[in-house]
Each structure stands twice: as C-alpha cells, then as structure tokens.
Design a protein around this motif. Structure first.
Motif, PDB file in Angstrom:
ATOM      1  N   LEU A  11       0.824  -1.086  -0.235  1.00  0.00           N
ATOM      2  CA  LEU A  11       0.307   0.177   0.177  1.00  0.00           C
ATOM      3  C   LEU A  11       0.588   1.369   0.194  1.00  0.00           C
ATOM      4  CD1 LEU A  11      -2.393   1.268   0.368  1.00  0.00           C
ATOM      5  CD2 LEU A  11      -2.194   1.370   3.212  1.00  0.00           C
ATOM      6  N   ILE A  12       2.104   1.059   1.082  1.00  0.00           N
ATOM      7  CA  ILE A  12       2.440   2.877   0.914  1.00  0.00           C
ATOM      8  C   ILE A  12       3.613   2.554  -0.656  1.00  0.00           C
ATOM      9  CG2 ILE A  12       4.763   3.472   2.072  1.00  0.00           C
ATOM     10  CD1 ILE A  12       4.425   2.197   4.530  1.00  0.00           C
ATOM     11  N   GLY A  13       3.687   1.581  -1.273  1.00  0.00           N
ATOM     12  CA  GLY A  13       4.303   1.582  -2.297  1.00  0.00           C
ATOM     13  C   GLY A  13       3.840   2.142  -3.663  1.00  0.00           C
ATOM     14  N   PHE A  14       2.255   1.521  -3.176  1.00  0.00           N
ATOM     15  CA  PHE A  14       1.243   2.253  -4.293  1.00  0.00           C
ATOM     16  C   PHE A  14       1.093   3.685  -4.151  1.00  0.00           C
ATOM     17  CE2 PHE A  14      -0.098  -3.001  -6.182  1.00  0.00           C
ATOM     18  CZ  PHE A  14       0.331  -2.124  -7.275  1.00  0.00           C
ATOM     19  N   VAL A  15       0.892   3.934  -2.988  1.00  0.00           N
ATOM     20  CA  VAL A  15       0.222   5.210  -2.746  1.00  0.00           C
ATOM     21  C   VAL A  15       1.494   5.990  -2.299  1.00  0.00           C
ATOM     22  CG1 VAL A  15      -1.826   4.765  -1.862  1.00  0.00           C
ATOM     23  CG2 VAL A  15      -0.354   4.904  -1.036  1.00  0.00           C
ATOM     24  N   SER A  16       2.101   6.005  -2.257  1.00  0.00           N
ATOM     25  CA  SER A  16       3.200   7.388  -1.761  1.00  0.00           C
ATOM     26  C   SER A  16       4.612   8.090  -3.532  1.00  0.00           C
ATOM     27  CB  SER A  16       4.754   6.656  -1.171  1.00  0.00           C
ATOM     28  OG  SER A  16       3.831   6.335   0.239  1.00  0.00           O
ATOM     29  N   PHE A  17       4.711   8.624  -3.496  1.00  0.00           N
ATOM     30  CA  PHE A  17       4.960   9.774  -4.341  1.00  0.00           C
ATOM     31  C   PHE A  17       6.279   9.996  -4.018  1.00  0.00           C
ATOM     32  CE2 PHE A  17       0.957   7.769  -6.437  1.00  0.00           C
ATOM     33  CZ  PHE A  17       1.501   7.854  -7.505  1.00  0.00           C
ATOM     34  N   GLY A  18       7.526  11.011  -4.650  1.00  0.00           N
ATOM     35  CA  GLY A  18       7.425  12.044  -4.274  1.00  0.00           C
ATOM     36  C   GLY A  18       9.130  11.255  -3.524  1.00  0.00           C
ATOM     37  N   GLY A  19      10.021  10.133  -3.971  1.00  0.00           N
ATOM     38  CA  GLY A  19      10.605   9.463  -3.632  1.00  0.00           C
ATOM     39  C   GLY A  19      10.854   9.277  -1.802  1.00  0.00           C
ATOM     40  N   GLY A  20      12.138   8.556  -1.391  1.00  0.00           N
ATOM     41  CA  GLY A  20      11.589   8.228  -0.149  1.00  0.00           C
ATOM     42  C   GLY A  20      12.166   8.969   1.420  1.00  0.00           C
ATOM     43  N   VAL A  45      16.359   3.484  12.456  1.00  0.00           N
ATOM     44  CA  VAL A  45      16.772   2.917  11.359  1.00  0.00           C
ATOM     45  C   VAL A  45      16.391   3.925  10.114  1.00  0.00           C
ATOM     46  CG1 VAL A  45      14.524   1.517  10.131  1.00  0.00           C
ATOM     47  CG2 VAL A  45      15.590   0.936  11.681  1.00  0.00           C
ATOM     48  N   ILE A  46      15.990   4.485  10.122  1.00  0.00           N
ATOM     49  CA  ILE A  46      15.774   5.849   9.177  1.00  0.00           C
ATOM     50  C   ILE A  46      16.939   6.345   8.783  1.00  0.00           C
ATOM     51  CG2 ILE A  46      15.675   7.954   8.511  1.00  0.00           C
ATOM     52  CD1 ILE A  46      12.388   7.049   9.373  1.00  0.00           C
ATOM     53  N   ALA A  47      17.712   6.617  10.172  1.00  0.00           N
ATOM     54  CA  ALA A  47      18.903   7.043   9.954  1.00  0.00           C
ATOM     55  C   ALA A  47      20.133   6.163   9.148  1.00  0.00           C
ATOM     56  CB  ALA A  47      19.731   7.096  11.667  1.00  0.00           C
ATOM     57  N   VAL A  48      19.772   4.612   9.550  1.00  0.00           N
ATOM     58  CA  VAL A  48      21.119   3.733   8.502  1.00  0.00           C
ATOM     59  C   VAL A  48      20.520   2.986   7.413  1.00  0.00           C
ATOM     60  CG1 VAL A  48      21.924   1.804   9.271  1.00  0.00           C
ATOM     61  CG2 VAL A  48      21.682   2.753  11.101  1.00  0.00           C
ATOM     62  N   ALA A  49      19.512   3.744   7.084  1.00  0.00           N
ATOM     63  CA  ALA A  49      18.837   3.242   6.002  1.00  0.00           C
ATOM     64  C   ALA A  49      19.187   4.413   4.986  1.00  0.00           C
ATOM     65  CB  ALA A  49      17.470   3.406   6.054  1.00  0.00           C
ATOM     66  N   GLY A  50      19.702   6.165   5.620  1.00  0.00           N
ATOM     67  CA  GLY A  50      19.393   6.992   4.765  1.00  0.00           C
ATOM     68  C   GLY A  50      21.195   6.365   4.462  1.00  0.00           C
ATOM     69  N   MET A  51      22.249   6.349   4.997  1.00  0.00           N
ATOM     70  CA  MET A  51      22.898   6.014   5.305  1.00  0.00           C
ATOM     71  C   MET A  51      23.961   4.934   3.983  1.00  0.00           C
ATOM     72  SD  MET A  51      24.766   7.616   9.090  1.00  0.00           S
ATOM     73  CE  MET A  51      24.369   6.530   9.718  1.00  0.00           C
ATOM     74  N   SER A  52      23.132   3.814   3.769  1.00  0.00           N
ATOM     75  CA  SER A  52      22.864   2.862   3.104  1.00  0.00           C
ATOM     76  C   SER A  52      22.619   2.810   1.848  1.00  0.00           C
ATOM     77  CB  SER A  52      22.195   1.779   3.769  1.00  0.00           C
ATOM     78  OG  SER A  52      22.317   1.807   5.027  1.00  0.00           O
ATOM     79  N   PRO A  53      23.298   2.024   0.908  1.00  0.00           N
ATOM     80  CA  PRO A  53      23.685   2.235  -0.117  1.00  0.00           C
ATOM     81  C   PRO A  53      21.919   1.921  -0.229  1.00  0.00           C
ATOM     82  CG  PRO A  53      25.177   0.623  -0.010  1.00  0.00           C
ATOM     83  CD  PRO A  53      24.419   1.300   1.178  1.00  0.00           C
ATOM     84  N   GLY A  54      21.357   2.713  -1.850  1.00  0.00           N
ATOM     85  CA  GLY A  54      20.076   2.025  -2.297  1.00  0.00           C
ATOM     86  C   GLY A  54      19.014   3.121  -1.781  1.00  0.00           C
ATOM     87  N   PRO A  55      18.054   3.537  -2.193  1.00  0.00           N
ATOM     88  CA  PRO A  55      16.658   3.803  -1.854  1.00  0.00           C
ATOM     89  C   PRO A  55      15.939   3.506  -0.453  1.00  0.00           C
ATOM     90  CG  PRO A  55      15.301   2.096  -3.117  1.00  0.00           C
ATOM     91  CD  PRO A  55      16.918   2.302  -3.252  1.00  0.00           C
TER      92      PRO A  55
END
Length: 176
Positions: A11-20, A45-55
């Motif tokens: 659901l998040i993937g379908f209704v979210s626009f504008g990037g991570g 988690v968001i801090a680590v995800a932001g520093m990790s390669p990928g979206p």
C-alpha cells in the motif's frame, strides 16, 4: 505477520510519490499503527537506511521487516515496497512518449511538486521533534550548529556529501 508486512508496504508503495524522504511519514504512521517499533527505533532505522546504499524507503522497509519477522520479513517488505514501482513503470513505459508531452500530465507533475516538498519538510520536523532536536538543550543547540555548518559546506563551499558525512560523524564523536 508476513502478510501484514506485505500488504502494508505494498500500500505504501502504491500510494506514495516523491521519493524516499516523502514516503517516510507514511512509513512512520504505519509502523506506529502496527506497533512494530518505538519512535526511537524507527529514527535509528531511518538514519542507518539513509546512510546505506540504495533507496531510503526500501532500505527502511527492509530494516523494519527484518526487525519484525527476521530474514523473510525483510525480503517480504522489500518485495512489497518495490513491486508497485516495477508494475507502474512497466505500464507507463509503453505510454510514456505519448503522454509525456500532454498538457494535463505536465500540469499534474507541476501540481505535485509542492506537496512533495511539504512531505519532506514534515518528515524532517517530525523526526527532529521525536529526537528532541526542537527543544533548546545543549545537545540540540550543538546539533543545530552542526546542521548549519554542514549546510554551509554543501551549499557555499560545494563539499562532496560524503566528505560532509564523514566530517559530521567525526565532529559528533568529538562533541557528544
């Protein structure tokens, strides 16, 4: 549990626009609604995800899925988060050249720009507030000063973002 993860991130993937970063408020809302993590855990988690390669949105989904249901939870969340984009891109690719120049499509894209900016600003303020950065404490003032120095390095001095991250990390070690 896997079905909940799959349906939520689908659901998040379908209704979210504008990037991570624009998707983060919706992820936060769903994580809190399901009680999968505390606010502090999600910030980490968001801090680590932001520093990790990928979206960042996909990385965040993987970390949340792994936290909730181990390897299969991470794999399920990643699949659910990326599946809508893959499907939408495949469908639109065949029509892209025809619809790209249409005035209504151009107008829709221009109309979405302000809301995407608002969602990114909302995410920043939401996480700053959750992390206590909007209160006037010694740590928040140091964090604010560090933010301004990083912004100055990026905008005025045109430092490479990786250099800013490394320097900010070093300053964080020294100051905190």
């Amino acid at each position: 549990m896997l079905l909940d993860l799959f349906l939520t991130f689908l659901l998040i993937g379908f209704v979210s626009f504008g990037g991570g970063y624009a998707i983060i408020p919706m992820i936060q809302l769903e994580v809190e609604r399901h009680g999968w993590m505390t606010s502090q855990e999600l910030i980490d988690v968001i801090a680590v995800a932001g520093m990790s390669p990928g979206p960042i949105a996909t990385n965040t989904a993987v970390f949340i899925g792994f936290h909730v249901a181990g390897f299969w939870g991470g794999a399920t969340a990643a699949l659910a988060m990326t599946l809508p984009s893959v499907l939408i891109v495949l469908l639109l690719a065949s029509f892209f050249y025809k619809i790209n120049e249409a005035p209504v499509v151009q107008s829709a894209f221009y109309g979405m720009r302000p809301i995407i900016t608002a969602l990114i600003i909302f995410a920043a303020f939401s996480f700053a507030q959750s992390n206590g950065l909007l209160a006037f404490t010694k740590d928040s003032l140091i964090g604010g000063l560090l933010f301004l120095l990083c912004l100055l390095a990026l905008l005025k001095y045109k430092w490479h973002p990786m250099l800013v991250i490394v320097v900010a990390g070093g300053l964080g070690i020294l100051l905190y």
